[in-house]
Enzyme design. Sequence first.
Site, PDB file in Angstrom:
ATOM      1  N   ASP A 111      -0.526   0.434   4.843  1.00 58.53           N
ATOM      2  CA  ASP A 111      -0.692  -0.639   4.171  1.00 58.53           C
ATOM      3  C   ASP A 111       0.578  -0.855   3.453  1.00 58.53           C
ATOM      4  O   ASP A 111       1.318  -0.341   3.100  1.00 58.53           O
ATOM      5  CB  ASP A 111      -1.790  -0.279   3.068  1.00 58.53           C
ATOM      6  CG  ASP A 111      -2.468  -1.175   2.253  1.00 58.53           C
ATOM      7  OD1 ASP A 111      -1.914  -2.362   2.107  1.00 58.53           O
ATOM      8  OD2 ASP A 111      -3.598  -1.165   1.948  1.00 58.53           O
ATOM      9  N   SER A 165      -7.996  -7.100  -1.794  1.00 60.56           N
ATOM     10  CA  SER A 165      -6.899  -7.813  -2.411  1.00 60.56           C
ATOM     11  C   SER A 165      -6.936  -8.561  -3.756  1.00 60.56           C
ATOM     12  O   SER A 165      -7.267  -8.018  -4.810  1.00 60.56           O
ATOM     13  CB  SER A 165      -6.565  -8.695  -1.067  1.00 60.56           C
ATOM     14  OG  SER A 165      -5.130  -9.253  -1.356  1.00 60.56           O
ATOM     15  N   HIS A 200      -3.222  -3.673   5.290  1.00 54.92           N
ATOM     16  CA  HIS A 200      -3.882  -4.161   4.108  1.00 54.92           C
ATOM     17  C   HIS A 200      -5.264  -4.518   4.437  1.00 54.92           C
ATOM     18  O   HIS A 200      -6.101  -4.228   3.260  1.00 54.92           O
ATOM     19  CB  HIS A 200      -3.076  -5.353   3.648  1.00 54.92           C
ATOM     20  CG  HIS A 200      -3.436  -5.950   2.604  1.00 54.92           C
ATOM     21  ND1 HIS A 200      -3.643  -5.517   1.426  1.00 54.92           N
ATOM     22  CD2 HIS A 200      -3.822  -7.381   2.307  1.00 54.92           C
ATOM     23  CE1 HIS A 200      -4.096  -6.355   0.316  1.00 54.92           C
ATOM     24  NE2 HIS A 200      -4.265  -7.725   1.191  1.00 54.92           N
TER      25      HIS A 200
END
Length: 540
Positions: A468, A240, A515
């Site tokens: 995701d 991320s 994610h």
Amino acid sequence: MMTATTANGGSDDARVRTQQSLLASQRARESSTPAEENRKGKFGGFFTLGYKEGFNQWWANIPAAAAEHTVMSYIPYLRKPPTHSQTGSAPPSANASTMSLNSSVDREAAPVRTTSLVDPYGPREWNSQMVKLGGRNRALNEFSVERLDEAHEQNLVMLHGYGAGLGFFYKNFEGLSRVPGWTVYALDLLGMGRSSRPPFRVHAKDRQKSITEAEDWFVDALEEWRVKRNIHRFTLLGHSLGGYMAVAYALKYPGHLNKLILASPVGIPEDPYAVNAAMPDPTDSTVTNEFSHDQAATTEHSNPEIPDSAKTKGDNNNFLNARSKAQKQDVSGDDTNPSAPRKPLPKWLTYLWDANISPFSLVRWAGPLGPRFVSGWTSRRFSHLPPDEAQALHNYAYSLFKQRGSGEYALAYILAPGAFARSPLIRRIHGVGRQMITTNGSATSSVAVAQQRRENGIPIVLMYGENDWMDIAGGYAAEQKINEERERALQSASTDEKKHDRGSAKCLIIKKAGHHVYLDGFEEFNEVMREEMMDVSRQK
């Protein structure tokens, strides 16, 4: 055998999903209102922790070091994990919550060794320590696993996402440290986790210089850590925001990476609102998705919006036709006709973002309600885990969120509301592995041109979860730009340069993961990572 699928092509009839979409199963759940939720009130079903339990946790005030230690105790074969108490040993308070460094020897943690009698992949040494950097109150929290009785040839460095900490990698340390010849490091970013939290300030007035200064806050600390550890080359994994910073590091400090692995990285696709407006009106916030997605649905079910061919041989893994979309739009990332309609963010959220008030500020201001607010995220984020692990991660998250604000304030300079980058990586990721460096491998500054050479490329892996909400189309667009840059660079290269060029890019999909691919699908993630690590070893 590696189970993640790799990208190579596909059909044009699959639907395109961007950051806005939710799981079909989640939309079905959201279409109805259970009677129990009605009894709890408008937010009762979102904040799952009761008022009494929340108050008790706030009153207990578990120190961050203790919370991290509990999470690490779930690492296989590591019965008593080492946990230094140089930061986070005392509960934060209104008057003293600086997460300052205490260098006392009694605050250090002795390394823990696991032998082959209890550890089938041992012997290994596990260590927790603070690495002091230059300047006042600058130090990085580090957790490492070193294989014993063998040569140490390779290093893996792991960076977490926004507001998180290295403890979230607890399901990866054991699996990744099985690879012979590798030492695994995980770091808390400066101003986050249990790293020290110096005041964050941006002095630049220019927009681009402000963005660069915010990025440098993190990447300069990483480079200083590398020098302190005397590591010349390493493989860098970032999740991320950590993935965004990993790209920024590779561009500013070239010549030190063997491979770059980006796990659901933020900031790749370009959004015209984010790059042109002071306060853009982007699509649904990824922060909203992060809070609303239920991981139990993510990890237990395949995404029904993905064709079956994309889950096996993957339509050659042309995930939701994202490759086709990336090729149709301008490779600069400019998509002036997005497929999904734009929805404005709430004005209050835009105002808070503009004022640089982070979500963690709200947790700190909430006092006894803070744990209850955090439970709105943790109850969904860790719903697929055993209850005791989920509780440990909730305590760990809250212990970090309530610390004094520091690195979290960089977010508003780097991302616009909606989590689109102000300086998108799609504009610059193709430069990774193609920078000028000195003949001894260090980054260039003012050295003579005759003493410089260009990097010969590095392999870049972009990894996304099957469910995701991060836009994988940006990943395919990045893959395309990286490979096009390689072709351009090799056109004028010598035969020897072509032979030694290492540049490449590919996208991988982790099944039944969202994610947080490293946690949702940790077994497949660890297997894919081991394959990538062994690939680096084979190149030597």
